[in-house]
Design a protein around this motif. Structure first.
Motif, short mmCIF file in Angstrom:
data_model
loop_
_atom_site.label_atom_id
_atom_site.label_comp_id
_atom_site.label_asym_id
_atom_site.label_seq_id
_atom_site.Cartn_x
_atom_site.Cartn_y
_atom_site.Cartn_z
N ALA A 1 -5.04 -20.55 -3.64
CA ALA A 1 -5.38 -21.66 -4.54
C ALA A 1 -4.33 -21.78 -5.64
O ALA A 1 -3.95 -22.89 -6.04
CB ALA A 1 -6.76 -21.46 -5.13
N GLY A 2 -3.86 -20.64 -6.15
CA GLY A 2 -2.82 -20.67 -7.16
C GLY A 2 -1.52 -21.25 -6.65
O GLY A 2 -0.85 -22.03 -7.33
N ARG A 3 -1.15 -20.89 -5.42
CA ARG A 3 0.08 -21.43 -4.83
C ARG A 3 -0.03 -22.93 -4.60
O ARG A 3 0.93 -23.68 -4.82
CB ARG A 3 0.39 -20.70 -3.52
CG ARG A 3 0.83 -19.25 -3.71
CD ARG A 3 0.94 -18.51 -2.38
NE ARG A 3 1.32 -17.13 -2.58
CZ ARG A 3 2.49 -16.60 -2.23
NH1 ARG A 3 3.40 -17.37 -1.66
NH2 ARG A 3 2.74 -15.32 -2.43
N VAL B 1 -9.34 -30.85 -7.83
CA VAL B 1 -10.14 -29.99 -6.97
C VAL B 1 -9.18 -29.15 -6.13
O VAL B 1 -8.23 -29.70 -5.55
CB VAL B 1 -11.06 -30.80 -6.02
CG1 VAL B 1 -11.74 -29.86 -5.00
CG2 VAL B 1 -12.11 -31.58 -6.80
N VAL B 2 -9.41 -27.85 -6.08
CA VAL B 2 -8.71 -26.97 -5.14
C VAL B 2 -9.75 -26.04 -4.54
O VAL B 2 -10.31 -25.19 -5.24
CB VAL B 2 -7.59 -26.15 -5.81
CG1 VAL B 2 -6.93 -25.22 -4.77
CG2 VAL B 2 -6.53 -27.07 -6.43
N LEU B 3 -10.03 -26.22 -3.26
CA LEU B 3 -10.98 -25.39 -2.54
C LEU B 3 -10.24 -24.64 -1.44
O LEU B 3 -9.38 -25.21 -0.77
CB LEU B 3 -12.10 -26.22 -1.92
CG LEU B 3 -12.91 -27.10 -2.87
CD1 LEU B 3 -13.92 -27.94 -2.08
CD2 LEU B 3 -13.62 -26.26 -3.92
N VAL B 4 -10.58 -23.37 -1.27
CA VAL B 4 -9.96 -22.56 -0.22
C VAL B 4 -11.05 -21.71 0.41
O VAL B 4 -11.86 -21.08 -0.29
CB VAL B 4 -8.84 -21.66 -0.77
CG1 VAL B 4 -8.26 -20.79 0.36
CG2 VAL B 4 -7.74 -22.49 -1.41
N ALA B 5 -11.06 -21.68 1.75
CA ALA B 5 -11.99 -20.82 2.47
C ALA B 5 -11.23 -20.05 3.53
O ALA B 5 -10.36 -20.60 4.21
CB ALA B 5 -13.11 -21.63 3.12
N ALA B 6 -11.56 -18.78 3.67
CA ALA B 6 -10.97 -17.93 4.70
C ALA B 6 -12.03 -17.54 5.72
O ALA B 6 -13.15 -17.17 5.35
CB ALA B 6 -10.36 -16.67 4.08
N ASP B 7 -11.68 -17.70 7.00
CA ASP B 7 -12.47 -17.17 8.11
C ASP B 7 -13.91 -17.66 8.07
O ASP B 7 -14.13 -18.87 8.07
CB ASP B 7 -12.35 -15.64 8.12
CG ASP B 7 -10.89 -15.22 8.24
OD1 ASP B 7 -10.28 -15.51 9.29
OD2 ASP B 7 -10.33 -14.67 7.27
N MET C 1 -8.95 -22.85 5.38
CA MET C 1 -9.09 -24.27 5.04
C MET C 1 -8.64 -24.47 3.60
O MET C 1 -9.07 -23.75 2.70
CB MET C 1 -10.54 -24.74 5.18
CG MET C 1 -10.73 -26.20 4.79
SD MET C 1 -12.38 -26.85 5.18
CE MET C 1 -13.38 -25.98 3.97
N GLY C 2 -7.76 -25.44 3.38
CA GLY C 2 -7.34 -25.83 2.04
C GLY C 2 -7.72 -27.27 1.76
O GLY C 2 -7.45 -28.16 2.58
N VAL C 3 -8.35 -27.51 0.62
CA VAL C 3 -8.84 -28.84 0.24
C VAL C 3 -8.33 -29.15 -1.16
O VAL C 3 -8.45 -28.30 -2.06
CB VAL C 3 -10.38 -28.89 0.24
CG1 VAL C 3 -10.87 -30.29 -0.13
CG2 VAL C 3 -10.94 -28.42 1.57
N VAL C 4 -7.77 -30.33 -1.36
CA VAL C 4 -7.33 -30.70 -2.70
C VAL C 4 -7.73 -32.14 -3.03
O VAL C 4 -7.80 -33.00 -2.14
CB VAL C 4 -5.80 -30.56 -2.88
CG1 VAL C 4 -5.35 -29.14 -2.63
CG2 VAL C 4 -5.03 -31.53 -2.02
N CYS C 5 -7.99 -32.37 -4.30
CA CYS C 5 -7.91 -33.69 -4.91
C CYS C 5 -6.82 -33.59 -5.96
O CYS C 5 -6.80 -32.63 -6.75
CB CYS C 5 -9.23 -34.10 -5.55
SG CYS C 5 -10.58 -34.38 -4.40
N ALA C 6 -5.89 -34.53 -5.95
CA ALA C 6 -4.74 -34.48 -6.85
C ALA C 6 -4.57 -35.82 -7.53
O ALA C 6 -4.76 -36.87 -6.92
CB ALA C 6 -3.48 -34.11 -6.07
#
Length: 385
Positions: free
Chosen positions: A177-179, A193-199, A220-225
């Motif tokens: 998420a930081g990257r 929005v920055v959402l991250v999910a692993a496995d 999964m990486g999700v963003v609103c920018a």
């Protein structure tokens, strides 16, 4: 700002002044006091009145009258706002600089006393007309369509750059998420929005706030920018090693649902009917109840969603407008931001389109091809760095 950008801003603000003045007449108001970050950006064609990120209201108000505007802010904020945000404003502008130790409310009370003034915050006892202002934000103007195209392209570049080049097993969701946030900021985009999910968290949660969980195989990486007030949304998925057959089948199914909703998004169509088109596509794919587990998206612009599509909603697709649909089937998701009716009456343009290097799921629907991003396969041997 280039001469072309200045000309587009003048064009955009001229159209918005007409909308604002019509609203003043319809509400029988002398002026509107605009302080929310989203509305300030909309009114000024991209101006930014924030200091703290985690606020809806900025540090400067605009008192909007038919023939002139007045900036109300403290003496800390007025220099930056007048020079960097409102310097080439094509509207006569007055400035009221309140002492920082006093704040702006006394100044606002003086300016609105004895007058019919609405606001988007209710400050100083003014009637809150935020809902009416929000309705003015659609349809988008031609300059807004041009600006959101740039935001979309750069947001997609940022997310995909991280997912393709920086993602590695053993990273935590928080690190990723930081990257992603850094990549957005480097392009002048604010992550809203920055959402991250692993496995297994991809399967468990539709809104996976990042945690210290380490990545093993699936991400999964999700963003609103956002930039200049305009926001886009997108999701990308990556897998270390070959994507399992069941997951691939689910993802291709959700891509077909997404494409069905995109194709149904036409000017003049009820947004509830677009949602129904999505529900039919879910049923056709054998996942008829999945749409109930998460909202399916809606119009996007100066908010992460200007409104969500609901079965009983009364909204109608305007043109031009931006939409971000985000159908999900447990364990996978498809999401991009589209422009509707920007180039032609019925045309769909994916402003966050994935790069040619990203895998594609080609979907044929309603006589057109709508490419959707597939799941990126990465080498398992990658080292974190």
């Amino acid at each position: 700002m280039t001469p072309e950008e200045s000309a587009l801003r003048r064009q955009e603000i001229a159209e918005k002044r007409e909308r604002l003045n019509r609203l003043l007449q319809s509400l029988k108001l002398d002026a509107l006091l605009v302080g929310r970050r989203d509305n300030f950006a909309w009114v000024t064609a991209g101006g930014d009145n924030h200091v703290a990120l985690a606020t809806e209201t900025g540090e400067g108000y605009l008192l909007v009258e038919p023939d002139r505007w007045t900036l109300v802010a403290t003496n800390i904020e007025t220099p930056r706002l007048t020079r960097e945000e409102l310097g080439d404003l094509p509207v006569p502008l007055d400035v009221e600089a309140a002492p920082w130790w006093q704040g702006v409310e006394l100044t606002i009370e003086r300016l609105v006393k004895g007058r019919r003034v609405g606001s988007d915050t209710g400050v100083a006892g003014t009637p809150n007309v935020a809902a009416a202002l929000r309705e003015l934000r659609l349809p988008l103007t031609v300059p807004e369509c041009q600006r959101i195209r740039v935001v979309g392209r750069q947001a997609s570049e940022a997310l995909e750059a991280v997912m393709t080049r920086e993602l590695a097993p053993g990273q935590t969701e928080l690190e990723l998420a930081g990257r992603i946030s850094r990549a957005l900021w480097e392009r002048g985009l604010e992550p809203t929005v920055v959402l991250v999910a692993a496995d297994d968290r991809v399967r468990q949660f539709r809104h996976p706030v990042p945690t210290a969980r380490a990545v093993d195989r699936y991400v999964m990486g999700v963003v609103c920018a956002r930039r200049g007030g305009l926001t886009v949304a997108l999701t990308r998925l990556a897998h270390f090693g070959r994507v399992p057959g069941d997951l691939r089948a689910r993802h291709e199914a959700v891509c077909r649902v997404d494409a069905a909703m995109m194709a149904a998004t036409r000017p003049g169509v009820r947004v509830a009917d677009v949602l129904e088109a999505g529900a039919r596509a879910y049923r056709k794919e054998g996942f008829g109840e999945e749409w109930r587990l998460h909202h399916q998206g809606g119009a996007i612009g100066y908010a992460n969603r200007e409104y969500l599509a609901t079965p009983d909603g009364s909204q109608v697709v305007t043109a031009p407008a931006a939409f971000a649909w985000n159908p999900s089937i447990t364990g996978t998701k498809s999401e991009d931001t589209i422009l509707v009716g920007a180039n032609s009456r019925d045309g769909i343009e994916i402003v966050t389109a994935h790069s040619p290097a990203w895998p594609t799921v080609e979907v044929e629907v309603a006589g057109q091809s709508l490419p959707r991003p597939g799941i990126l396969e990465l080498a398992r041997s990658r080292a974190s760095g």
